[in-house]
Design an enzyme around this catalytic site. Sequence first.
Site, PDB file in Angstrom:
ATOM      1  N   TRP A 107       0.832  -1.214   0.000  1.00 28.98           N
ATOM      2  CA  TRP A 107       0.000   0.000   0.000  1.00 28.98           C
ATOM      3  C   TRP A 107       0.858   1.251   0.000  1.00 28.98           C
ATOM      4  O   TRP A 107       0.536   2.227  -0.697  1.00 28.98           O
ATOM      5  CB  TRP A 107      -0.968  -0.020   1.180  1.00 28.98           C
ATOM      6  N   ASP A 174      -1.882   6.411   6.421  1.00 30.75           N
ATOM      7  CA  ASP A 174      -2.891   5.450   5.976  1.00 30.75           C
ATOM      8  C   ASP A 174      -3.127   4.496   7.141  1.00 30.75           C
ATOM      9  O   ASP A 174      -2.291   3.645   7.430  1.00 30.75           O
ATOM     10  CB  ASP A 174      -2.361   4.714   4.734  1.00 30.75           C
ATOM     11  N   LYS A 198     -11.735  -2.539   6.825  1.00 31.46           N
ATOM     12  CA  LYS A 198     -10.876  -3.395   7.645  1.00 31.46           C
ATOM     13  C   LYS A 198     -11.352  -3.344   9.097  1.00 31.46           C
ATOM     14  O   LYS A 198     -11.751  -4.345   9.658  1.00 31.46           O
ATOM     15  CB  LYS A 198      -9.411  -2.957   7.556  1.00 31.46           C
TER      16      LYS A 198
HETATM   17  C1  LIG Z   1      -6.991  -2.314   2.111  1.00 30.15           C
HETATM   18  C2  LIG Z   1      -6.013  -1.234   2.223  1.00 30.15           C
HETATM   19  C3  LIG Z   1      -5.945  -0.183   1.295  1.00 30.15           C
HETATM   20  C4  LIG Z   1      -6.841  -0.109   0.086  1.00 30.15           C
HETATM   21  O1  LIG Z   1      -8.108   0.302   0.469  1.00 30.15           O
HETATM   22  P1  LIG Z   1      -9.257   0.556  -0.601  1.00 30.15           P
HETATM   23  O2  LIG Z   1     -10.345   1.110   0.264  1.00 30.15           O
HETATM   24  O3  LIG Z   1      -9.586  -0.778  -1.199  1.00 30.15           O
HETATM   25  O4  LIG Z   1      -8.768   1.507  -1.620  1.00 30.15           O
HETATM   26  C5  LIG Z   1      -5.013   0.807   1.497  1.00 30.15           C
HETATM   27  N1  LIG Z   1      -4.185   0.785   2.541  1.00 30.15           N
HETATM   28  C6  LIG Z   1      -4.211  -0.203   3.463  1.00 30.15           C
HETATM   29  C7  LIG Z   1      -3.263  -0.186   4.609  1.00 30.15           C
HETATM   30  C8  LIG Z   1      -5.126  -1.242   3.322  1.00 30.15           C
HETATM   31  O5  LIG Z   1      -5.161  -2.231   4.229  1.00 30.15           O
END
Ligand SMILES: *Cc1c(COP(=O)(O)O)cnc(C)c1O
Length: 362
Positions: A107, A174, A198
Amino acid sequence: MNTVITKKKHNFFAGPAILPASVLKQATAAIEDFAGMGLSILEISHRSKQFVSVVDEAVSLTKELLGLDDNYEVLFLTGGASSQFYMVPMNLLPQDGTACYINTGTWSDKAIKEAKLFGNVNVLASSKESNYTSIPKGYEIPADATYLHMTSNNTVFGTQHHAFPETNVPLVCDMSSDIFSRPIDISKFGIIYCGAQKNMGPAGVTLVIVNKNLLGKTGRPIPTMLDYNTHIAKGSMFNTPPAFPIYVSMLTMRWVKENGGVAAMATKNETKARLLYNEIDSNPLFEGTTAVEDRSLMNVTFKMKNIEMEEAFLADCAVADCVGIKGHRSVGGFRASIYNAMPIEGVQVLVDVMKKFASKNA
Ligand SMILES: *Cc1c(COP(=O)(O)O)cnc(C)c1O
């Protein structure tokens, strides 16, 4: 109505992921009749007072759970965390500015790629060479950086930042897979974003927490929908927001609050992770895949010393109703995601499967 209640499985999927049972029950009821309106939440106006109060409560719960002061705005957007990979540099990074990134996995790597479209990117540290099995430490942060971007928890590889750097450069983080899992010192952060699916709710909504003092400094024109200021001005209602995912996320935040807030989540998450990592370390058949000090409390990655036994173990997991254990294709092995909503009893079931598997294959 004829509802067949099947036994709920132990959900270890990485995302979309487990939600608290009580949240799913309330969400189900709201699909039938929301707030006594005689209408489903799926068929009402986002400008109805009943739905506006959902958004207001989601904003105030976010502020309360994370201890946000008035510098921070809370937005519920669409496009996933992946859209924040470009919205962040588009809104913060002047063309001649430099954004720093720490590359700790898939990511982060994607976030770096997008940032390069908007300005200079300085990757201060990366664990790519070791297939992201650890978190880099001891790097220098240039004082004139516009921001420093990090991925707090690496969902794919099972590593996590257990501390954030001491710096005056605003952190952009993030937190898709560990938001609301532990207390944080909010004053370090300029922007926090996460896809809901998540640890916060269902797929379809993206939480963005932004320190408004950082905005409006790039000098570039920004398309209306991609400008944080648009959504700040309209309280996440510039266009039709993802109403149902926001509602379910709000219910999940209420659940976090009712269960003691993020500090209580942290204690519970530590207990669950310890239980599982202890089994991985003491069981003769298994081993962890990441540096011990950087192990994630959310996504526990591990493998079998004898790879030939993996299929048999997965079969035993399935018999015990443990689902979602198979590791990400880029890592292999196993990954057990044990987000806030996973009860300790679920982790214990998995640990028992591992113990039994070892004694049967001794
Ligand atoms: C799943 C995830 C993403 C991607 O998220 P989307 O909502 O599918 O764009 C980005 N960063 C992390 C750390 C993730 O676990």
